[in-house]
Design a protein around this motif. Structure first.
Motif, PDB file in Angstrom:
ATOM      1  N   ILE A  38       0.743  -1.289  -0.407  1.00  0.00           N
ATOM      2  CA  ILE A  38       0.440   0.165  -0.131  1.00  0.00           C
ATOM      3  C   ILE A  38       1.204   1.230  -0.197  1.00  0.00           C
ATOM      4  N   VAL A  39       0.783   1.720  -0.737  1.00  0.00           N
ATOM      5  CA  VAL A  39       1.137   3.446  -0.997  1.00  0.00           C
ATOM      6  C   VAL A  39       0.389   4.044  -0.717  1.00  0.00           C
ATOM      7  N   ALA A  40       1.433   5.521  -0.138  1.00  0.00           N
ATOM      8  CA  ALA A  40       0.181   6.413  -0.059  1.00  0.00           C
ATOM      9  C   ALA A  40       0.310   8.124   0.162  1.00  0.00           C
ATOM     10  N   GLY A  41      -0.223   9.119  -0.690  1.00  0.00           N
ATOM     11  CA  GLY A  41       0.647   9.926  -1.423  1.00  0.00           C
ATOM     12  C   GLY A  41      -0.521  11.287  -1.257  1.00  0.00           C
ATOM     13  N   SER A  42       0.086  12.887  -1.677  1.00  0.00           N
ATOM     14  CA  SER A  42      -0.797  13.730  -1.245  1.00  0.00           C
ATOM     15  C   SER A  42      -0.610  14.703  -3.266  1.00  0.00           C
ATOM     16  N   TYR A  70       5.214   3.809   0.642  1.00  0.00           N
ATOM     17  CA  TYR A  70       4.376   3.138   0.842  1.00  0.00           C
ATOM     18  C   TYR A  70       4.362   3.391   2.954  1.00  0.00           C
ATOM     19  N   LEU A  71       3.250   2.783   2.929  1.00  0.00           N
ATOM     20  CA  LEU A  71       2.429   3.132   4.359  1.00  0.00           C
ATOM     21  C   LEU A  71       4.029   1.694   5.277  1.00  0.00           C
ATOM     22  N   ASP A  72       3.992   2.111   6.723  1.00  0.00           N
ATOM     23  CA  ASP A  72       4.317   1.641   7.691  1.00  0.00           C
ATOM     24  C   ASP A  72       3.233   0.761   8.005  1.00  0.00           C
ATOM     25  N   ALA A  73       3.670  -0.105   9.108  1.00  0.00           N
ATOM     26  CA  ALA A  73       2.693  -1.203   9.596  1.00  0.00           C
ATOM     27  C   ALA A  73       1.605  -0.279  10.699  1.00  0.00           C
ATOM     28  N   SER A  74       0.775  -1.040  10.394  1.00  0.00           N
ATOM     29  CA  SER A  74      -0.170  -0.018  11.899  1.00  0.00           C
ATOM     30  C   SER A  74      -0.766   1.087  10.926  1.00  0.00           C
ATOM     31  N   GLU A  75      -0.392   2.159  10.019  1.00  0.00           N
ATOM     32  CA  GLU A  75      -0.792   3.158   9.681  1.00  0.00           C
ATOM     33  C   GLU A  75      -1.869   3.144   8.244  1.00  0.00           C
ATOM     34  N   THR A  76      -2.894   4.354   9.248  1.00  0.00           N
ATOM     35  CA  THR A  76      -3.330   4.473   7.329  1.00  0.00           C
ATOM     36  C   THR A  76      -2.816   5.116   6.936  1.00  0.00           C
ATOM     37  N   PRO A  77      -4.019   5.064   5.598  1.00  0.00           N
ATOM     38  CA  PRO A  77      -3.511   5.512   4.747  1.00  0.00           C
ATOM     39  C   PRO A  77      -3.190   7.316   4.622  1.00  0.00           C
ATOM     40  N   GLU A  78      -3.941   8.001   5.186  1.00  0.00           N
ATOM     41  CA  GLU A  78      -4.373   9.022   5.791  1.00  0.00           C
ATOM     42  C   GLU A  78      -2.169   9.886   6.954  1.00  0.00           C
ATOM     43  N   GLU A  79      -2.211   8.871   7.035  1.00  0.00           N
ATOM     44  CA  GLU A  79      -1.520   9.256   8.107  1.00  0.00           C
ATOM     45  C   GLU A  79       0.424   9.039   7.569  1.00  0.00           C
ATOM     46  N   GLY A  80      -0.038   8.266   6.639  1.00  0.00           N
ATOM     47  CA  GLY A  80       0.921   8.186   5.323  1.00  0.00           C
ATOM     48  C   GLY A  80       1.031   9.238   4.344  1.00  0.00           C
ATOM     49  N   ALA A  81       0.569   9.510   4.511  1.00  0.00           N
ATOM     50  CA  ALA A  81       0.497  10.731   2.895  1.00  0.00           C
ATOM     51  C   ALA A  81       1.126  11.817   3.674  1.00  0.00           C
ATOM     52  N   ILE A  82      -0.019  11.700   4.652  1.00  0.00           N
ATOM     53  CA  ILE A  82       1.129  13.390   5.718  1.00  0.00           C
ATOM     54  C   ILE A  82       2.213  13.095   6.101  1.00  0.00           C
ATOM     55  N   ARG A  83       2.420  11.908   6.626  1.00  0.00           N
ATOM     56  CA  ARG A  83       4.573  11.328   6.953  1.00  0.00           C
ATOM     57  C   ARG A  83       5.289  11.376   5.632  1.00  0.00           C
ATOM     58  N   ASN A  90       9.746  18.124   4.158  1.00  0.00           N
ATOM     59  CA  ASN A  90       9.988  19.523   4.105  1.00  0.00           C
ATOM     60  C   ASN A  90       8.202  19.877   5.645  1.00  0.00           C
ATOM     61  N   ILE A  91       7.220  19.427   4.623  1.00  0.00           N
ATOM     62  CA  ILE A  91       5.974  20.393   4.824  1.00  0.00           C
ATOM     63  C   ILE A  91       4.796  19.648   6.034  1.00  0.00           C
ATOM     64  N   ARG A  92       3.973  20.569   5.933  1.00  0.00           N
ATOM     65  CA  ARG A  92       2.742  20.170   6.936  1.00  0.00           C
ATOM     66  C   ARG A  92       1.716  20.156   6.158  1.00  0.00           C
ATOM     67  N   ILE A  93       0.499  19.534   5.627  1.00  0.00           N
ATOM     68  CA  ILE A  93      -0.556  19.379   4.950  1.00  0.00           C
ATOM     69  C   ILE A  93      -1.199  18.974   5.575  1.00  0.00           C
ATOM     70  N   ASN A 108       1.813  -5.294  -7.976  1.00  0.00           N
ATOM     71  CA  ASN A 108       1.402  -5.549  -6.822  1.00  0.00           C
ATOM     72  C   ASN A 108       1.456  -4.586  -6.328  1.00  0.00           C
ATOM     73  N   LEU A 109       0.494  -2.700  -6.520  1.00  0.00           N
ATOM     74  CA  LEU A 109       0.421  -2.012  -5.473  1.00  0.00           C
ATOM     75  C   LEU A 109      -0.558  -1.738  -5.759  1.00  0.00           C
ATOM     76  N   ILE A 110      -1.280  -1.069  -4.088  1.00  0.00           N
ATOM     77  CA  ILE A 110      -2.644   0.172  -4.380  1.00  0.00           C
ATOM     78  C   ILE A 110      -1.926   1.262  -4.205  1.00  0.00           C
ATOM     79  N   GLN A 111      -2.702   2.350  -4.720  1.00  0.00           N
ATOM     80  CA  GLN A 111      -1.939   4.074  -3.665  1.00  0.00           C
ATOM     81  C   GLN A 111      -3.343   4.764  -4.238  1.00  0.00           C
ATOM     82  N   PHE A 112      -2.934   5.364  -2.338  1.00  0.00           N
ATOM     83  CA  PHE A 112      -4.232   6.196  -1.953  1.00  0.00           C
ATOM     84  C   PHE A 112      -4.024   7.623  -2.630  1.00  0.00           C
TER      85      PHE A 112
END
Length: 173
Positions: A38-42, A70-83, A90-93, A108-112
């Motif tokens: 799982i991949v997360a981005g913004s 990529y998401l870390d273990a137990s991380e939501t897509p929202e948390e991953g995108a922010i991280r 080096n930004i806050r979003i 073999n990936l899914i990206q939010f």
């Protein structure tokens, strides 16, 4: 049972009630599920410009993308995108809404991908980024984008559909 000491001699067989054959270890019964990563981005937009990062890592070293990873273990897509935005530029979003969900079969990936606002005033490249810059649509370095999914997302943003999120599948990316 500790799986790290197992020999994992695999056979293909149907498991439980599933109709699909999977790799199963003959010795310990471990099922080798090939679940997608799982991949997360913004897509960070400020003054009608899109923030892109020039990658300092492979794949696609030196090419442009939006902040994601990529998401870390137990991380939501929202948390991953922010991280990832924090790590890469080096930004806050502030996430506004879910924009696109990509499935990339070959990898073999899914990206939010979320639409996001840049909250703090500054930005600078993080350890995985060579440089970061806001681009108007006409300034996008189209021939130097890291992945087809990046170009697809930017083009969809230009003609933003009313019904979100967008679901799209790439056979390769």
């Amino acid at each position: 049972m500790k799986l790290d000491k197992c020999c994992h001699i695999y056979i293909y067989k149907k498991t439980d009630l599933e109709q699909k054959k999977r790799k199963v270890c003959k010795k310990c019964g471990f099922i080798d599920y090939k679940n997608p990563k799982i991949v997360a981005g913004s897509l960070v937009v400020k003054n009608k410009k899109i923030l892109l990062c020039r990658r300092a890592i492979e794949p696609s070293y030196g090419k442009w993308t939006f902040p994601s990873g990529y998401l870390d273990a137990s991380e939501t897509p929202e948390e991953g995108a922010i991280r990832e935005a924090k790590e890469e530029v080096n930004i806050r979003i502030k996430l506004k809404k879910l924009f696109i969900i990509f499935t990339v079969r070959k990898k073999n990936l899914i990206q939010f991908v979320f639409l996001a606002d840049h909250v703090n005033k500054t930005y600078k490249p993080g350890i995985e980024t060579l440089e970061a810059k806001y681009f108007s649509f006409d300034e996008i370095p189209w021939k130097h984008l890291a992945f087809p999914s990046v170009a697809y997302a930017i083009k969809k943003y230009k003609k933003l559909p009313k019904n979100l999120p967008i679901f799209h599948t790439f056979d390769k990316d």
